[in-house]
Motif scaffolding. Structure first.
Motif, PDB file in Angstrom:
ATOM      1  N   VAL A 173       0.833  -1.212   0.000  1.00  0.00           N
ATOM      2  CA  VAL A 173       0.000   0.000   0.000  1.00  0.00           C
ATOM      3  C   VAL A 173       0.865   1.259   0.000  1.00  0.00           C
ATOM      4  CG1 VAL A 173      -1.549   1.381   1.444  1.00  0.00           C
ATOM      5  CG2 VAL A 173      -2.069  -1.007   1.007  1.00  0.00           C
ATOM      6  N   VAL A 174       1.824   1.332   0.927  1.00  0.00           N
ATOM      7  CA  VAL A 174       2.584   2.589   1.011  1.00  0.00           C
ATOM      8  C   VAL A 174       3.503   2.790  -0.196  1.00  0.00           C
ATOM      9  CG1 VAL A 174       2.458   2.792   3.521  1.00  0.00           C
ATOM     10  CG2 VAL A 174       4.369   1.560   2.499  1.00  0.00           C
ATOM     11  N   THR A 175       4.032   1.698  -0.751  1.00  0.00           N
ATOM     12  CA  THR A 175       4.869   1.894  -1.938  1.00  0.00           C
ATOM     13  C   THR A 175       4.020   2.340  -3.125  1.00  0.00           C
ATOM     14  OG1 THR A 175       4.749  -0.494  -2.290  1.00  0.00           O
ATOM     15  CG2 THR A 175       6.806   0.350  -1.386  1.00  0.00           C
ATOM     16  N   MET A 176       2.803   1.804  -3.218  1.00  0.00           N
ATOM     17  CA  MET A 176       1.945   2.236  -4.327  1.00  0.00           C
ATOM     18  C   MET A 176       1.446   3.659  -4.116  1.00  0.00           C
ATOM     19  SD  MET A 176       0.043  -1.115  -5.849  1.00  0.00           S
ATOM     20  CE  MET A 176      -0.263  -0.259  -7.386  1.00  0.00           C
ATOM     21  N   ASN A 222       5.332   1.355  -9.195  1.00  0.00           N
ATOM     22  CA  ASN A 222       4.607   0.437 -10.078  1.00  0.00           C
ATOM     23  C   ASN A 222       4.256  -0.854  -9.328  1.00  0.00           C
ATOM     24  OD1 ASN A 222       5.439  -2.141 -11.344  1.00  0.00           O
ATOM     25  ND2 ASN A 222       5.301  -1.001 -13.258  1.00  0.00           N
ATOM     26  N   VAL A 223       3.117  -1.455  -9.657  1.00  0.00           N
ATOM     27  CA  VAL A 223       2.570  -2.572  -8.883  1.00  0.00           C
ATOM     28  C   VAL A 223       3.530  -3.769  -8.818  1.00  0.00           C
ATOM     29  CG1 VAL A 223       1.258  -3.484 -10.852  1.00  0.00           C
ATOM     30  CG2 VAL A 223       0.553  -4.053  -8.519  1.00  0.00           C
ATOM     31  N   TYR A 224       4.226  -4.059  -9.908  1.00  0.00           N
ATOM     32  CA  TYR A 224       5.134  -5.218  -9.907  1.00  0.00           C
ATOM     33  C   TYR A 224       6.318  -4.987  -8.968  1.00  0.00           C
ATOM     34  CZ  TYR A 224       2.378  -6.488 -13.950  1.00  0.00           C
ATOM     35  OH  TYR A 224       1.337  -6.788 -14.776  1.00  0.00           O
ATOM     36  N   ILE A 236       9.019  -5.411  -3.602  1.00  0.00           N
ATOM     37  CA  ILE A 236       9.449  -4.799  -2.336  1.00  0.00           C
ATOM     38  C   ILE A 236       8.736  -5.470  -1.157  1.00  0.00           C
ATOM     39  CG2 ILE A 236       9.512  -2.639  -0.998  1.00  0.00           C
ATOM     40  CD1 ILE A 236       9.712  -1.161  -3.703  1.00  0.00           C
ATOM     41  N   ALA A 237       7.445  -5.792  -1.341  1.00  0.00           N
ATOM     42  CA  ALA A 237       6.706  -6.505  -0.291  1.00  0.00           C
ATOM     43  C   ALA A 237       7.369  -7.847  -0.005  1.00  0.00           C
ATOM     44  CB  ALA A 237       5.250  -6.718  -0.723  1.00  0.00           C
ATOM     45  N   LYS A 246      -8.100   4.122  -8.475  1.00  0.00           N
ATOM     46  CA  LYS A 246      -7.033   5.120  -8.411  1.00  0.00           C
ATOM     47  C   LYS A 246      -5.666   4.534  -8.793  1.00  0.00           C
ATOM     48  CE  LYS A 246      -6.876   7.907  -4.652  1.00  0.00           C
ATOM     49  NZ  LYS A 246      -7.303   8.154  -3.244  1.00  0.00           N
ATOM     50  N   TYR A 247      -5.519   3.220  -8.566  1.00  0.00           N
ATOM     51  CA  TYR A 247      -4.209   2.603  -8.820  1.00  0.00           C
ATOM     52  C   TYR A 247      -4.357   1.451  -9.800  1.00  0.00           C
ATOM     53  CZ  TYR A 247      -2.911   5.236  -4.683  1.00  0.00           C
ATOM     54  OH  TYR A 247      -2.696   6.242  -3.794  1.00  0.00           O
ATOM     55  N   HIS A 248      -3.262   1.198 -10.526  1.00  0.00           N
ATOM     56  CA  HIS A 248      -3.274   0.055 -11.430  1.00  0.00           C
ATOM     57  C   HIS A 248      -2.967  -1.205 -10.617  1.00  0.00           C
ATOM     58  CE1 HIS A 248      -2.564  -2.597 -14.757  1.00  0.00           C
ATOM     59  NE2 HIS A 248      -1.337  -2.830 -14.332  1.00  0.00           N
TER      60      HIS A 248
END
Lengths: 264, 301
Positions: B51-54, B59-61, B66-67, B119-121
């Motif tokens: 969540v915080v990185t997005m 980018n989602v990948y 990172i997760a 809001k996010y991809h």
């Protein structure tokens, strides 16, 4: 090849269960020596092997293998120099892994592990041949789980593993004691063949006095953490079981109390 | 029954994600023989980090990667607590899990943060369930492929040997502390990856999203073993059976909910099922012990 200097070990020191397992042991083995170790219950035979292998640290003294002081090395680091076979056939092999996988791990003893394949095709061919030499019908069961093998088969595989990458020192801790007489004989014969073929420096604990006399070029008797008799060469060859019992009585000042030893 | 069928795709999607988590649990619980309770915290860590990185525009990948890495760190902590401090496995996991509650709150800022698909991809959202199932299935397949390869390498074999027989591993020069840490790192990385996927799927990350994760993971592992244990011998197929176990678990849960079970009671039901299946082999053994046939063919003395 092996030099043990002033090694002592006390378990549960300063408690009511204090047990002096080894007291100031000094022992030097030359390259190619095959030493058999006998002694009463709790004489410190297994502790001696475990000290050499680094299962637990010594209280004092030093252990040198092939010129290298290993006293402070952990068990897995010392494994580079040492091949081991244990009394319990289950101890030396990974039951849930295949025969070839067990052998491949042993073949990499002392080497750093990478992302290369755990077992290569060329290795499988080699293992098939080596297993064939054991004459236990294992050459066709390369991908069987080791847990499916009999105690004798597992012990033979462990022996093969211990010597697959030529060790500086082979430690055998009553490795035939848990087997039936016929299988024990076969595994012992196999041991003798491999040790002779590769000229391995070997320490073998046994409770069978006849074996202790017949096999190897040197015999050590232990009692209460000390080496009380050390014999080699022609003098050893001429020994009889009665002589050993007599020696024990004079040197230890008591009757030998190893029940299994006396029954065998 | 109609409501159950309607809910079926949702259960499959969720089950797939939890199945990936269960693959992580399998690595510690079955391969390493280490009951690792870190995962309850790690799942939420994965969600929080995603969540915080997005939010930060990643980018989602990359956010999923990172997760995964954040999960690796939690596994490392438990591994160090166990190998360097000599803390028993279960306690080491509990300590990290407890610490992670605070850490996760710090990462997330508050106990719940939304991640809107508008809001996010996102690659796996329950708003388009068909696509989510397809994407997660592909990820699960890739993961199983990589793990199958890894556990066939020298390093992977060392980890398996450590879990199977520590004496044998040490006698053959394997640094068992290191292999244990590697397995914990890998396992928790996978669990955090599942946390990242779950967050996308449900559209939010929550501080409590990992509560009971270890038990659900075990349920998936056990269901997979009970159903496919006899036919799936190969390691990759065993991992497949774990993922299917996760799906079946959610289908069963959905079914009992459609029968009218209060959702508040689900965790009780899960715990009971896992306790039962873990206990069956033991109970069977005890039964055999106390029901020895003393009459009849007496061949042995």
């Amino acid at each position: 090849m092996l030099e043990i200097r002033g090694v002592s070990k006390t378990f549960n020191a300063k408690t009511i269960n204090e047990k002096k397992a080894l007291e100031n042991i000094n022992l030097t083995l030359n390259e190619g020596d095959f030493v058999t170790v006998i002694g009463g219950n709790g004489a410190g035979k297994s502790t001696l092997l475990n000290m050499i292998a680094g299962v637990y640290p010594v209280d004092c003294g030093s252990i040198v293998i092939d010129g290298k002081d290993v006293t402070r090395l952990s068990e897995h680091r010392r494994a580079k120099f040492i091949g081991r076979v244990f009394q319990d056939p289950r101890t030396g092999t990974a039951a849930d892994m295949q025969i070839d996988e067990n052998l491949a791990i042993a073949a990499r003893r002392g080497l750093s592990k990478s992302l290369r394949p755990g077992v290569t095709r060329a290795e499988r061919e080699r293992y098939k041949e080596l297993l064939g030499q054991l004459d236990l019908g294992l050459e066709t069961r390369l991908t069987s789980k080791v847990g499916l093998l009999s105690g004798g088969q597992r012990q033979a595989v462990t022996l093969l593993m211990a010597t697959l990458k030529k060790p500086k020192l082979l430690l055998l801790d009553e490795h035939t004691a848990a087997l039936d007489p016929k299988t024990a004989k076969k595994v012992l014969e196999l041991t003798r063949q491999i040790v002779e073929r590769d000229g391995l420096t070997t320490v073998m604990i046994t409770h069978n006095m006849k074996d202790a006399i017949a096999i190897g070029n040197r015999l050590i008797m232990m009692n209460e953490g000390k080496i009380i008799y050390d014999v080699s060469g022609d003098e050893k060859k001429a020994l009889k079981t009665a002589d050993l019992l007599e020696k024990f009585k004079t040197n230890a000042g008591e009757e030998l109390d190893n029940d299994r030893m006396l029954l065998s | 029954m109609g409501s159950f069928l309607n809910a079926l795709p949702g259960a499959i999607g969720q089950g797939l994600i939890w199945g990936i988590m269960a693959v992580g649990v399998y690595i510690t619980f079955r391969v390493l023989d280490f009951a690792d309770l870190t995962v309850d915290g790690t799942l939420a860590t994965g969600g929080a980090v995603l969540v915080v990185t997005m939010y930060a525009g990643v980018n989602v990948y990359l956010a999923l990667l990172i997760a995964f890495l954040a999960g690796c760190v939690t596994g490392l902590v438990t591994g160090l607590l166990h190998t360097r401090f000599g803390i028993p496995p279960i306690l080491a996991g509990i300590l990290t899990q407890l610490a992670l509650y605070s850490v996760n709150l710090r990462i997330l800022g508050k106990s719940n943060q939304p991640l809107s698909v508008y809001k996010y991809h996102l690659i796996a959202s329950m708003t388009s369930i068909g696509k989510a199932i397809a994407v997660v299935a592909v990820i699960a397949a890739c993961l199983i492929g990589v793990l199958y390869w890894f556990f066939g390498t020298e390093l992977g074999a060392s980890i398996r040997a450590t879990g199977c027989n520590m004496s044998m591993a040490k006698a053959n020069g394997i640094n068992t502390n290191r292999t244990k840490i590697m397995a914990l790192v890998l396992s928790n990385g996978i669990v955090a990856l599942a946390g990242g996927l779950l967050t996308q799927y449900q559209g939010f990350a929550d501080i409590n999203m990992g509560r009971g994760a270890i038990v659900i993971g075990l349920a998936a592992v056990i269901i997979g073993e009970v159903i496919f244990g006899k036919i799936f011998r190969n390691f990759a197929l065993r991992l497949v059976s774990v993922v299917i176990g996760g799906i079946l678990y959610y289908i069963v849960m959905q079914f009992v909910i459609s029968l009218g079970l209060n959702t508040d009671d689900l965790k009780l039901l899960t715990a009971a099922i896992v306790a039962l299946f873990l206990g069956i082999p033991y109970i069977r053994g005890r039964w055999a012990e106390t029901h020895v046939k003393t009459k009849g063919a007496a061949g042995h003395a």
